[in-house]
Design a protein around this motif. Sequence first.
Motif, PDB file in Angstrom:
ATOM      1  N   HIS A  67      34.058  80.259  50.441  1.00  0.00           N
ATOM      2  CA  HIS A  67      32.823  79.778  49.826  1.00  0.00           C
ATOM      3  C   HIS A  67      31.602  80.633  50.142  1.00  0.00           C
ATOM      4  O   HIS A  67      30.488  80.196  49.940  1.00  0.00           O
ATOM      5  CB  HIS A  67      32.541  78.316  50.199  1.00  0.00           C
ATOM      6  N   ARG A 124      29.823  84.551  49.604  1.00  0.00           N
ATOM      7  CA  ARG A 124      29.935  85.801  48.870  1.00  0.00           C
ATOM      8  C   ARG A 124      29.844  86.966  49.830  1.00  0.00           C
ATOM      9  O   ARG A 124      28.791  87.241  50.379  1.00  0.00           O
ATOM     10  CB  ARG A 124      28.805  85.930  47.874  1.00  0.00           C
ATOM     11  N   ASP A 166      25.423  80.552  51.696  1.00  0.00           N
ATOM     12  CA  ASP A 166      26.017  79.870  50.554  1.00  0.00           C
ATOM     13  C   ASP A 166      25.472  78.446  50.478  1.00  0.00           C
ATOM     14  O   ASP A 166      25.721  77.624  51.354  1.00  0.00           O
ATOM     15  CB  ASP A 166      27.541  79.856  50.707  1.00  0.00           C
ATOM     16  N   GLU A 167      24.710  78.151  49.422  1.00  0.00           N
ATOM     17  CA  GLU A 167      24.076  76.844  49.285  1.00  0.00           C
ATOM     18  C   GLU A 167      25.084  75.703  49.186  1.00  0.00           C
ATOM     19  O   GLU A 167      24.764  74.570  49.517  1.00  0.00           O
ATOM     20  CB  GLU A 167      23.154  76.802  48.057  1.00  0.00           C
ATOM     21  N   THR A 168      26.302  75.979  48.721  1.00  0.00           N
ATOM     22  CA  THR A 168      27.299  74.909  48.630  1.00  0.00           C
ATOM     23  C   THR A 168      27.841  74.525  50.001  1.00  0.00           C
ATOM     24  O   THR A 168      28.301  73.415  50.204  1.00  0.00           O
ATOM     25  CB  THR A 168      28.472  75.312  47.712  1.00  0.00           C
ATOM     26  N   ALA A 169      27.782  75.433  50.956  1.00  0.00           N
ATOM     27  CA  ALA A 169      28.247  75.146  52.319  1.00  0.00           C
ATOM     28  C   ALA A 169      27.094  74.808  53.259  1.00  0.00           C
ATOM     29  O   ALA A 169      27.273  74.072  54.226  1.00  0.00           O
ATOM     30  CB  ALA A 169      29.014  76.341  52.876  1.00  0.00           C
ATOM     31  N   PRO A 218      23.238  73.476  52.950  1.00  0.00           N
ATOM     32  CA  PRO A 218      22.015  73.072  52.255  1.00  0.00           C
ATOM     33  C   PRO A 218      20.807  73.725  52.931  1.00  0.00           C
ATOM     34  O   PRO A 218      20.740  73.797  54.150  1.00  0.00           O
ATOM     35  CB  PRO A 218      21.982  71.554  52.421  1.00  0.00           C
TER      36      PRO A 218
END
Length: 109
Positions: free
Chosen positions: A20, A22, A30-33, A35
Amino acid sequence: MPPPYHETDSFVNYEYFIAHARARAAANLDETAFPEPESFRLDRPSGVQLGWGHGPHTCVGLHLAKLEMNALVRAMVPQVSAVETGEPGRLLNNTLQGISRLPARFVPS
């Protein structure tokens, strides 16, 4: 904040996903992992960030640093109601990145 060591010879010419995140240039961003990845948050779950490295490249000082920070926070919490910080000075180096100074004021409880 990025990890202290950045490699100048690692290049990714295409979109590459690892757990998750890049590539390594985006580790911990990574904003999905994570916040609000650019903000300093003490309430983040531990063990999911890559700032200490991973596997055989894990920082040898990891456990001592965590022990020291744990002792510092436990000693400060009853005595300090807030920590006010100023503008950090950036370390100027081609290999390492980090903070060279961080003015701080501890507000007593």
